[in-house]
Design an enzyme around this catalytic site. Sequence first.
Site, mmCIF file in Angstrom:
data_model
loop_
_atom_site.group_PDB
_atom_site.id
_atom_site.type_symbol
_atom_site.label_atom_id
_atom_site.label_comp_id
_atom_site.label_asym_id
_atom_site.label_seq_id
_atom_site.Cartn_x
_atom_site.Cartn_y
_atom_site.Cartn_z
ATOM 1 N N ALA A 305 0.926 -1.302 0.114
ATOM 2 C CA ALA A 305 0.097 0.161 -0.106
ATOM 3 C C ALA A 305 0.972 1.198 -0.206
ATOM 4 C CB ALA A 305 -0.836 -0.013 1.201
ATOM 5 N N ASP A 351 19.875 34.035 -28.565
ATOM 6 C CA ASP A 351 20.249 34.720 -29.805
ATOM 7 C C ASP A 351 19.526 35.827 -29.853
ATOM 8 O OD1 ASP A 351 22.483 32.783 -30.415
ATOM 9 O OD2 ASP A 351 20.940 31.320 -31.242
ATOM 10 N N THR A 725 -8.829 1.870 -7.460
ATOM 11 C CA THR A 725 -9.417 3.001 -7.550
ATOM 12 C C THR A 725 -8.852 4.603 -7.364
ATOM 13 O OG1 THR A 725 -9.637 3.092 -5.001
ATOM 14 C CG2 THR A 725 -11.251 2.037 -6.281
#
Length: 921
Positions: A305, A351, A725
Amino acid sequence: MSDDGADRTATGRAGHRTGTARPAAEALPFDPSEPLPRLRRELDTGPDGLSAREAARRLAVYGPNEVRRKAGPSVWREVATQLAHPLALLLWAAAALAFVADLAVLGWAVLAVIVVNAGFALLQERQAERAVETLARYLPEHALVVRDGHPLAVEARELVPGDVVLLEEGDKVPADARVTEGGVEVDLSMLTGESVPAERVAVAGLLGAPLLEEPNLVFSGTTCIEGQARAVVFATGDRTELGRIAALSQRTRREASPLERQVKKVAWLIAAVATGMGAVFLVVGVAVGLPVTDSLMFAIGLLVANVPEGLLPTITLALAVGVRALARQGALVKRLSAVETLGSTSVICTDKTGTLTRNRMHLRVCWTPGHERETGPWAQELVRAAAECTTVTRDAEDGLHGDPTETALVEGAAELGAPVDLARRDERRQALFRFDPRLRMMTVVQDGGASGPTRVVAKGAPEAVLEHVLPGPDRDAARDAAQRLAGAGTRVLAVAVRDLPADGGAPARRQDAETRLTLLGLVGLYDPPRAEVASAVRRCHGAGVRVHVVTGDNGATAAAIAREVGIGVPRLEVVDDSETLGDAELDRLLVKDDAEIVFARSSPETKLRVADTLRAHGRIVAMTGDGVNDAPALHRAHIGVAMGRSGTDVAREAAAMVLTDDDFATIVTAIESGRRVYDNVRKFIVYIFAHATPEIVPFLVFALSAGAVPLPLTVLQILAVDLGTETLPALALGRERSEPGVMRRPPRSAHQGVISRDMLIRSWGYLGLVSAVLVMAGFLYVLWRAGWQPGDPTGEGSPLHGAYVTATTATFAGIVTCQIGTAFAARTDHAALREIGVLSNPLLLAGIAFELCFTAALVYAPPLQRVFGTAALPWDVVLLIGTFPLVVWGVDEARRARRRRQRDRWGDAGSLPPWSRRKGG
């Protein structure tokens, strides 16, 4: 080589356009600027070249004439390095634990994530080698060389110092060589960035001249535009200009981006937390009387987890989204991590021509002695003469081809009512003395026909032309006018003439033509800034990004353009000759925070020195470039930005980002995108970390109550949350739009962690703690409504077992609904949700819809109920947990509102009271 020759070479190298003197180990073995007889003696060669036997001997001594690639680490070693990345090690551990827990599908999925991320990193590391391979493609495969007195086609890699090569129109120069007979026009743009072809002829060298501007030298990889010549080779392979650039490119290896470094730190933090929690709960579980197998399963559940399996792919997706968005806006990003690095950019070195300006010259002003107005017969005579002194041609579609400056003169003459017939111009031309970089002039002799006498027309730099003009007050006035026009941002050219007697022919020698001239006047050519640059510079300043200009143009013109677009706030410093800057002076200039700098008359290697100095002072540098010589600086900068239209292949390969429109404003857009990506990475880290608290607190309650409160969550339910989920909403947070004010805050420090103390407080202390309280309330509510009291048995066979299963299901569903509130809260770090739009991220809405459907299936589908230990929830429980998203989001919205009020009260973050300041972020 004699001492005077060595001194001469060092002097020339120290000031030339491609940089400082070579290190001793790379010094040229022969001085190409020596008198030709002496150079031939040192090369031990002659007009008939080398013998085949001598060439073979020298090939063994000097090696092949090719750009060599240094051997890098093996592919397998690089693969092993990527697979041992700290986060990869965590993923290995997660995969192993998944297989131990008999979750093979999860284990193989995690292994796939490891392989994909290692592949991305490996492709990035090969980028520098591709740049060197592109350099090698500039070399021709074959060359025409004189061996034993006869022309012979050989492989270009077999050329050696002392070889005599034959060059013709269309040939690529096979090695660095000195022209000994004839002359050619050469395209040196790949080395110098200048689009004007350079004339290279058999003349004496110049003492102390920049090597690339020596009038008798040609360089490996450049292209002959016109003419024929013989040249003697003085440098091959790694000793050529091309080889030197390849060596620099390989030395300036890419360093890890700030995000890559910080992800490693985060990985070790996660490893420590996950391992520590797993060990603690293994001990606690055994201590409170749980079977060892159950305690091990809980420890595995906590480890899995806490390891964010989706972190690397989510970061990769967020960066990939940034890449696609930038591609639509004109910036092709070739390295994913470069998107994030852009967000921390604190200095842009740009530049001027084509980036700040349109690279489209036009005639802006005319000055003639005694006339300040821009129109009139005197102005027409001036621009007509200037247009006569050009080599511009027309194609079949009536388009002009040639040098942009000369094209602007021809177009300007037509606009002022003095058009020039280019075909008639060439028919009347009696002599042409091409532009000479040493003299800084071009001269033609034009037959006036029936309308007037034969006339000498010269144009060039004012200081050069005025030296050939008859003395008088007009000459002094012209010098003052030239300085004034240059200060207004125009490129100034002087035009002078002399009418020849009717009975005399055209001068045969240049010095006879360019004498006793009469000044016609000055023309000012202007390359206007891009319309969007000024607003882009203002955005840079608002975002705390400094802008320096590094250009080969003169200081007055470059400074005028810089001021016009807003560069130089609050102060502009101009370095007129940046090649003469020492390291101490460069440090002094770049350490200042109150000035922006124009580095004029600079070379591509000036860019490398500037990038190194800025890096040494802790700045994150974006550097633009287009030439081959820019490749080392593009490598060295944190973000190398190549021009897609005007840039060379080598520059594009060396850079991390290519601008398809060559537009400075696109760089600023990319910086904003980089900041957005970094913010989004932090958002989904907040989202992922916030769920650790409600997943861990149930175990703490179980342990601290010594089992009186049953476990509110099962291991499989934890895995369902983290792998089922959580993933899609986390990915959707990587697609969030920019938060308001993202370009009104200073660049973050390169040392700022991707995880700050404030983020942890928000994740664990606000969002996580509120979620934990809510889900525990839901769990206890279900048990209490069934009559449970602390310590009552809830195991299988007990009267409360059904209520316990429903309660654990409520905990699982409550965590899911809290995720929804956390997702909406994490969408913004400062602003209110309404400012970015509640429904403005459709991918998040889709992810939440999937999350709810997935949860409903686990809760109500009987087959999944048996697997995950869930039960159908009563409607009152559904209504209860349905309020959780609003509570979680509301608490965080109130926290952000309070912080905004504090900012309004105390000003910017630096003025906030100590208790309110963000730490590290």
